[in-house]
Design a protein around this motif. Structure first.
Motif, PDB file in Angstrom:
ATOM      1  N   MET A   1      26.874 -47.123   9.107  1.00  0.00           N
ATOM      2  CA  MET A   1      26.837 -45.698   8.751  1.00  0.00           C
ATOM      3  C   MET A   1      25.756 -45.424   7.706  1.00  0.00           C
ATOM      4  O   MET A   1      25.093 -44.378   7.747  1.00  0.00           O
ATOM      5  CB  MET A   1      28.213 -45.244   8.264  1.00  0.00           C
ATOM      6  N   LEU A   2      25.559 -46.364   6.776  1.00  0.00           N
ATOM      7  CA  LEU A   2      24.480 -46.203   5.798  1.00  0.00           C
ATOM      8  C   LEU A   2      23.118 -46.206   6.484  1.00  0.00           C
ATOM      9  O   LEU A   2      22.212 -45.453   6.099  1.00  0.00           O
ATOM     10  CB  LEU A   2      24.544 -47.330   4.760  1.00  0.00           C
ATOM     11  N   ARG A   3      22.979 -47.024   7.501  1.00  0.00           N
ATOM     12  CA  ARG A   3      21.730 -47.043   8.260  1.00  0.00           C
ATOM     13  C   ARG A   3      21.480 -45.677   8.905  1.00  0.00           C
ATOM     14  O   ARG A   3      20.362 -45.145   8.885  1.00  0.00           O
ATOM     15  CB  ARG A   3      21.790 -48.112   9.347  1.00  0.00           C
TER      16      ARG A   3
ATOM     17  N   VAL B   1      18.642 -39.911   8.369  1.00  0.00           N
ATOM     18  CA  VAL B   1      18.708 -38.513   7.915  1.00  0.00           C
ATOM     19  C   VAL B   1      17.912 -38.348   6.622  1.00  0.00           C
ATOM     20  O   VAL B   1      17.198 -37.352   6.427  1.00  0.00           O
ATOM     21  CB  VAL B   1      20.167 -38.082   7.710  1.00  0.00           C
ATOM     22  N   ALA B   2      18.026 -39.364   5.756  1.00  0.00           N
ATOM     23  CA  ALA B   2      17.313 -39.297   4.477  1.00  0.00           C
ATOM     24  C   ALA B   2      15.805 -39.293   4.680  1.00  0.00           C
ATOM     25  O   ALA B   2      15.061 -38.622   3.942  1.00  0.00           O
ATOM     26  CB  ALA B   2      17.722 -40.474   3.595  1.00  0.00           C
ATOM     27  N   ILE B   3      15.291 -40.024   5.673  1.00  0.00           N
ATOM     28  CA  ILE B   3      13.848 -40.034   5.955  1.00  0.00           C
ATOM     29  C   ILE B   3      13.379 -38.640   6.362  1.00  0.00           C
ATOM     30  O   ILE B   3      12.341 -38.144   5.899  1.00  0.00           O
ATOM     31  CB  ILE B   3      13.531 -41.073   7.053  1.00  0.00           C
ATOM     32  N   VAL B   4      14.157 -38.006   7.254  1.00  0.00           N
ATOM     33  CA  VAL B   4      13.790 -36.654   7.702  1.00  0.00           C
ATOM     34  C   VAL B   4      13.814 -35.674   6.537  1.00  0.00           C
ATOM     35  O   VAL B   4      12.886 -34.867   6.340  1.00  0.00           O
ATOM     36  CB  VAL B   4      14.733 -36.190   8.827  1.00  0.00           C
TER      37      VAL B   4
ATOM     38  N   GLY C   1      11.488 -48.534   4.466  1.00  0.00           N
ATOM     39  CA  GLY C   1      11.783 -49.948   4.222  1.00  0.00           C
ATOM     40  C   GLY C   1      13.275 -50.203   4.076  1.00  0.00           C
ATOM     41  O   GLY C   1      13.814 -51.182   4.598  1.00  0.00           O
ATOM     42  N   LEU C   2      13.954 -49.285   3.347  1.00  0.00           N
ATOM     43  CA  LEU C   2      15.399 -49.421   3.171  1.00  0.00           C
ATOM     44  C   LEU C   2      16.118 -49.314   4.517  1.00  0.00           C
ATOM     45  O   LEU C   2      17.064 -50.071   4.798  1.00  0.00           O
ATOM     46  CB  LEU C   2      15.906 -48.340   2.216  1.00  0.00           C
ATOM     47  N   SER C   3      15.644 -48.384   5.342  1.00  0.00           N
ATOM     48  CA  SER C   3      16.262 -48.209   6.657  1.00  0.00           C
ATOM     49  C   SER C   3      16.065 -49.448   7.531  1.00  0.00           C
ATOM     50  O   SER C   3      16.975 -49.864   8.263  1.00  0.00           O
ATOM     51  CB  SER C   3      15.669 -46.980   7.354  1.00  0.00           C
ATOM     52  N   LEU C   4      14.853 -50.067   7.454  1.00  0.00           N
ATOM     53  CA  LEU C   4      14.607 -51.295   8.206  1.00  0.00           C
ATOM     54  C   LEU C   4      15.524 -52.424   7.738  1.00  0.00           C
ATOM     55  O   LEU C   4      16.059 -53.196   8.553  1.00  0.00           O
ATOM     56  CB  LEU C   4      13.144 -51.716   8.060  1.00  0.00           C
ATOM     57  N   PHE C   5      15.700 -52.524   6.413  1.00  0.00           N
ATOM     58  CA  PHE C   5      16.589 -53.555   5.864  1.00  0.00           C
ATOM     59  C   PHE C   5      18.029 -53.339   6.341  1.00  0.00           C
ATOM     60  O   PHE C   5      18.716 -54.290   6.753  1.00  0.00           O
ATOM     61  CB  PHE C   5      16.532 -53.532   4.335  1.00  0.00           C
ATOM     62  N   LEU C   6      18.489 -52.083   6.258  1.00  0.00           N
ATOM     63  CA  LEU C   6      19.856 -51.781   6.693  1.00  0.00           C
ATOM     64  C   LEU C   6      20.027 -52.032   8.191  1.00  0.00           C
ATOM     65  O   LEU C   6      21.084 -52.474   8.641  1.00  0.00           O
ATOM     66  CB  LEU C   6      20.207 -50.330   6.369  1.00  0.00           C
ATOM     67  N   THR C   7      18.972 -51.771   8.979  1.00  0.00           N
ATOM     68  CA  THR C   7      19.034 -52.033  10.423  1.00  0.00           C
ATOM     69  C   THR C   7      19.182 -53.524  10.692  1.00  0.00           C
ATOM     70  O   THR C   7      19.998 -53.942  11.534  1.00  0.00           O
ATOM     71  CB  THR C   7      17.770 -51.494  11.108  1.00  0.00           C
ATOM     72  N   ALA C   8      18.394 -54.331   9.981  1.00  0.00           N
ATOM     73  CA  ALA C   8      18.491 -55.783  10.155  1.00  0.00           C
ATOM     74  C   ALA C   8      19.865 -56.289   9.727  1.00  0.00           C
ATOM     75  O   ALA C   8      20.489 -57.116  10.425  1.00  0.00           O
ATOM     76  CB  ALA C   8      17.394 -56.477   9.357  1.00  0.00           C
ATOM     77  N   ALA C   9      20.342 -55.790   8.573  1.00  0.00           N
ATOM     78  CA  ALA C   9      21.658 -56.209   8.083  1.00  0.00           C
ATOM     79  C   ALA C   9      22.760 -55.792   9.050  1.00  0.00           C
ATOM     80  O   ALA C   9      23.693 -56.562   9.336  1.00  0.00           O
ATOM     81  CB  ALA C   9      21.909 -55.617   6.699  1.00  0.00           C
TER      82      ALA C   9
ATOM     83  N   GLY D   1      30.499 -54.275   8.125  1.00  0.00           N
ATOM     84  CA  GLY D   1      29.533 -53.974   9.179  1.00  0.00           C
ATOM     85  C   GLY D   1      29.479 -52.497   9.508  1.00  0.00           C
ATOM     86  O   GLY D   1      28.388 -51.935   9.704  1.00  0.00           O
ATOM     87  N   GLN D   2      30.637 -51.849   9.560  1.00  0.00           N
ATOM     88  CA  GLN D   2      30.638 -50.422   9.876  1.00  0.00           C
ATOM     89  C   GLN D   2      30.082 -49.589   8.726  1.00  0.00           C
ATOM     90  O   GLN D   2      29.396 -48.580   8.959  1.00  0.00           O
ATOM     91  CB  GLN D   2      32.064 -49.970  10.227  1.00  0.00           C
ATOM     92  N   LEU D   3      30.361 -49.991   7.493  1.00  0.00           N
ATOM     93  CA  LEU D   3      29.795 -49.271   6.346  1.00  0.00           C
ATOM     94  C   LEU D   3      28.271 -49.356   6.359  1.00  0.00           C
ATOM     95  O   LEU D   3      27.575 -48.345   6.135  1.00  0.00           O
ATOM     96  CB  LEU D   3      30.354 -49.854   5.044  1.00  0.00           C
TER      97      LEU D   3
END
Length: 655
Positions: free
Chosen positions: A88-90, A95-98, A126-134, A83-85
């Motif tokens: 942090m990826l989220r 940062v990656a979007i910016v 989309g990846l950020s949304l997926f990571l947020t949900a996860a 969960g913490q990994l």
């Protein structure tokens, strides 16, 4: 050195109480101060049964013994790490979007054929949304897992604690007190559970964050990482300066909380006496004063903890500002890129949060450590009365009892019984009488090994009771104590205490033997009527009848000895006479020991033992004792108003 007016001081190794003898005509006022000093010493240096362990080792021991094994323990840990990994990826995805919008960003979309800025932004979003949900799902699952782990640990700990307490001898309960034991079972085990649920997850998450954030900070800029680490020595210093004091203050909070629980328990149990003496206002004042001390102690502990947290947070905030300013200077000098600068200020807040939250972990640790120390003290306490190995043959106990030279005192220096010797033959009814405080009830407690005699021996069918299995010994004695206690539940539940496989007719017969069968007619639900807490929904006589019926049921199901301690004190004369007639039938072939203040209760006993000041002074049947015109005859005169010849006369009992 004793004060001139203090003659002697002795302390009880079980209760920690001090007995101080001093000159009653002492004029020196400082003797009072010495009395207080000796009392405090006796309390402070009470001999414990087991060596005291440190809070840290106590908590380790509690966790080692109570934490569940296998999947129940592994799942919360795995969920915390994963969960913490993902969390942090989220954050990195933001940062990656910016950076992608600036024309930079991560390179891995190129391997997927996503090259243009627009599609890359859509992909990263989309990846950020997926990571947020996860991350949201994992956070929820890990909280549930840690809560389940905490509850299972609390259950294991409480079960072990309750089993340990139930196995202790009576002196243990005198030493610790009901309120303190309740606080241990409920409050202190809860603190262990809170430590696991709240601090366990934090320890893993924050440790992982510190390692990963620290590593990426070093990779991004060793200089900025060094600046970020500058507050660490200050935090260690603050922890060293404030940590010990904070721990002591939380320990003090625990002690006062225990004391308040004891006061409340005693107040609620004795509420009838409080009201009868109109002492409500005084009791409210005492409880309010104790709660005020508890509130002030908790505020003091929280203040010290907050001070430590404020200093640590201030140090890290200062480090954050210095790092931000110097990092900006490095960007303007082109010593690091803007992307690295942004990564530093993504990782640095995570590191700062992890380090500052250590204080929250410390608070739970202090509470849990202090609770664990008290729990271990009880868990490692061994009963002073140890069961023997000899088993009693079921259904073949004759009930022959022999007391030989028994001497005993609840306080080492004050003997309740002095060199008592007598026998109870099989199927014999022996009554024990005497003035209040002469040691009558103590004899029954020694027979059942609630306490151990200081000297002398007690035999059952020729075997020293210390050699007998405790369950067998207590199973062969059916006791009705003078303080009748019924448990919350129904009449049926109380009759079946310790009994299994009892049919309805056996219950009804026991009630008839105790002259309690008519009681069922007055109860709304018969045997299934609730008796309330401590049996308060029944009258004193009704409670006593149920207790006697419970004892007679045990007698019918194999017990060889019936011990009655003031079993008819709440019955009127007619009910007592009926009970005695039925008792003769129910106890046929059984040994009976009967303690009574009303001598009319014991007139038909085979023998009567008369105790006075802990010594056996007379023995014989009713007529023989009256003819001797000794203590028994004097007691008879006081109760009936006439001597054995029928003359109306009352004499004072000689000392």
């Amino acid at each position: 050195m004793l004060h001139a007016n203090i003659l002697s001081v002795t302390a009880n190794h079980v209760t920690g109480r001090a007995l101080i003898r001093y000159r009653p005509n002492a004029e020196n006022p400082s003797v009072v101060a010495h009395l207080v000093e000796f009392s405090e010493r006796a309390r402070r240096y009470r001999v414990t049964r087991e060596p005291v362990v440190s809070s840290r080792s106590a908590l380790s021991q509690i966790l080692k013994e109570s934490l569940p094994r296998g999947r129940g323990l592994a799942m919360p840990i795995v969920l915390s790490i994963v969960g913490q990994l993902v969390y942090m990826l989220r954050g990195l995805s933001f940062v990656a979007i910016v950076n992608t919008a600036r024309g930079e960003g991560p390179r891995f979309p190129n391997a997927l054929g996503i090259v243009k800025t627009g599609p890359r932004l859509i992909f990263m979003t989309g990846l950020s949304l997926f990571l947020t949900a996860a991350s949201t799902w994992l956070q929820h699952r890990r909280r549930l897992a840690w809560r389940a782990l905490a509850q299972r640990t609390q259950h294991n700990l409480r079960s072990e604690l309750i089993e340990k307490i139930e196995s202790q001898d009576m002196a243990f309960f005198n030493e610790y007190g009901t309120g303190h034991l309740l606080n241990l079972v409920i409050e202190d085990t809860t603190r262990i559970g809170e430590f696991i649920e709240k601090a366990g997850d934090d320890i893993i998450v924050k440790s992982l964050t510190i390692v990963i954030a620290g590593t990426f900070l070093i990779l991004a800029s060793p200089v900025l990482a060094l600046l970020a680490a500058l507050p660490l020595p200050f935090m260690l210093l603050f922890s060293r300066v404030f940590g010990g004091t904070t721990s002591e203050r939380y320990a003090r909070v625990g002690e006062i909380s225990n004391h308040l629980s004891e006061m409340l328990e005693n107040n609620f149990v004795g509420i009838a006496d409080v009201k009868s003496f109109t002492a409500e206002a005084e009791e409210v004042r005492r409880l309010r004063d104790c709660d005020l001390v508890l509130s002030e102690s908790a505020e003091s502990a929280g203040s010290m903890s907050s001070t430590q947290s404020a200093f640590a947070g201030g140090a890290f905030s200062l480090g954050y500002i210095v790092t931000a300013g110097y990092g900006g200077l490095m960007v303007t000098q082109h010593r690091i890129s803007v992307s690295d600068y942004m990564r530093v200020f993504f990782w640095f807040p995570l590191l700062l949060e992890a380090l500052t939250n250590i204080e929250r972990i410390a608070q739970h640790y202090y509470r849990a450590s202090n609770a664990a120390k008290q729990l271990v003290e009880v868990l490692e306490t061994k009963p002073t009365i140890v069961s023997g190995r000899l088993r009693l043959p079921k259904g073949k106990v004759q009930g022959a009892i022999s007391f030989e030279g028994i001497t005993f005192g609840y306080e080492p220096s004050i003997k309740v019984l002095q060199d008592i010797s007598f026998e109870v033959r099989p199927s014999e009814t022996v009554a024990i009488v005497g003035p209040t405080g002469s040691g009558k009830s103590t004899l029954l407690r020694l027979l059942m090994r609630f306490f151990e005699a200081d000297s002398g021996r007690i035999f059952l069918d020729g075997t020293d009771i210390r050699e007998l299995d405790l369950v067998d010994l207590r199973g062969t004695v059916s006791l009705v104590s003078q303080d009748v206690h019924l448990f919350p539940g129904t009449v049926r539940d109380n009759l079946l205490l310790g009994q299994r496989g009892v049919v309805e007719e056996e219950l009804l017969q026991a009630l008839r033997d105790a002259r309690a069968d008519k009681l069922l007619e007055t109860l709304p639900n018969g045997l299934d009527t609730s008796v309330g807490e401590r049996g308060q929904r029944l009258s004193g006589g009704e409670r006593q009848r149920v207790a006697v019926a419970r004892a007679l049921l045990k007698l019918r199901r194999g017990a060889a000895i019936l011990a009655l301690d003031e079993a008819t004190s709440h019955l009127d004369n007619k009910s007592e006479a009926d009970f005695k007639r039925n008792l003769g039938k129910a106890s046929t072939g059984k040994s009976v020991i009967m303690i009574a203040h009303r001598l009319s209760t014991v007139r038909t006993a085979d023998r009567v033992l008369v105790l006075h000041k802990g010594q056996l002074v007379e023995e014989g049947n009713h007529e023989q004792l009256l003819a001797r015109k000794g203590l028994y005859a004097s007691l008879w005169q006081l109760q009936t108003g006439k001597d054995s010849s029928g003359d109306l006369e009352v004499r004072l009992i000689g000392q």
